[in-house]
Design a protein around this motif. Structure first.
Motif, PDB file in Angstrom:
ATOM      1  N   GLN A  37      48.164  43.335  54.059  1.00 31.67           N
ATOM      2  CA  GLN A  37      49.149  42.326  54.651  1.00 31.67           C
ATOM      3  C   GLN A  37      49.983  41.950  53.627  1.00 31.67           C
ATOM      4  O   GLN A  37      51.520  42.018  53.892  1.00 31.67           O
ATOM      5  CB  GLN A  37      48.563  40.877  55.196  1.00 31.67           C
ATOM      6  CG  GLN A  37      47.891  41.118  56.458  1.00 31.67           C
ATOM      7  CD  GLN A  37      47.158  40.186  56.913  1.00 31.67           C
ATOM      8  OE1 GLN A  37      46.754  38.867  56.126  1.00 31.67           O
ATOM      9  NE2 GLN A  37      46.279  39.944  57.880  1.00 31.67           N
ATOM     10  N   ALA A  40      52.508  44.857  53.055  1.00 28.37           N
ATOM     11  CA  ALA A  40      53.278  44.964  54.075  1.00 28.37           C
ATOM     12  C   ALA A  40      54.510  44.155  54.282  1.00 28.37           C
ATOM     13  O   ALA A  40      55.705  44.111  54.508  1.00 28.37           O
ATOM     14  CB  ALA A  40      52.600  44.974  55.433  1.00 28.37           C
ATOM     15  N   ARG A  76      51.695  53.519  54.704  1.00 25.67           N
ATOM     16  CA  ARG A  76      53.074  52.715  54.975  1.00 25.67           C
ATOM     17  C   ARG A  76      54.057  52.730  53.906  1.00 25.67           C
ATOM     18  O   ARG A  76      55.237  52.715  54.441  1.00 25.67           O
ATOM     19  CB  ARG A  76      52.674  51.067  55.074  1.00 25.67           C
ATOM     20  CG  ARG A  76      51.756  50.776  56.055  1.00 25.67           C
ATOM     21  CD  ARG A  76      51.327  49.314  56.331  1.00 25.67           C
ATOM     22  NE  ARG A  76      50.763  49.244  57.702  1.00 25.67           N
ATOM     23  CZ  ARG A  76      50.290  48.120  58.064  1.00 25.67           C
ATOM     24  NH1 ARG A  76      50.640  46.877  57.411  1.00 25.67           N
ATOM     25  NH2 ARG A  76      49.736  47.864  59.247  1.00 25.67           N
TER      26      ARG A  76
END
Length: 128
Positions: A37, A40, A76
């Motif tokens: 998290q 991100a 990512r």
């Protein structure tokens, strides 16, 4: 209240084009999502980001969920055109990455000619 002695703590330091997340403690089932998290959030908040550094010197144990978190962050960052660095890896992390066949994945140089992608906004009719 008791706390786990190796509870994961994250410290984030950023500059204009890079972010460094320092990991202190164990990266495991109970907290691996916190690291994903945080990465991100940093990727979303900084579109000009070129490098994401995970500082691993104070990293304790890493279980399968911790490894999964690192792989997710790798996906990512690759999608965002950001280089991922696992800095100051302890020997036990290198061993885990070697045993799972992921060491080269994290340490290989980026492909030559790799260009950060950019998205051009379009209007409702699809024109720029």
């Amino acid at each position: 209240m008791t706390t786990h002695p190796h509870h994961l703590q994250l410290t984030t330091v950023y500059t204009q084009d890079s972010v460094r997340i320092e990991l202190h403690g164990d990266l495991e089932y109970d907290n691996a999502d916190r690291l994903v998290q945080e990465a991100a959030v940093q990727l979303a908040a900084r579109p000009a980001l070129t490098d994401l550094h995970l500082h691993c010197a104070d990293l304790g144990a890493v279980d399968s969920m911790g490894l999964s978190a690192l792989l997710m962050i790798g996906r990512r960052t690759a999608e965002a055109g950001v280089r991922l660095h696992l800095d100051d890896r302890p020997a036990k992390l290198d061993r885990l990455l070697d045993l799972t066949g992921t060491l080269e994945h994290f340490t290989a140089p980026p492909p030559t000619g790799a260009v950060k992608s950019s998205v051009v906004p379009t209007g409702p009719d699809g024109t720029t």
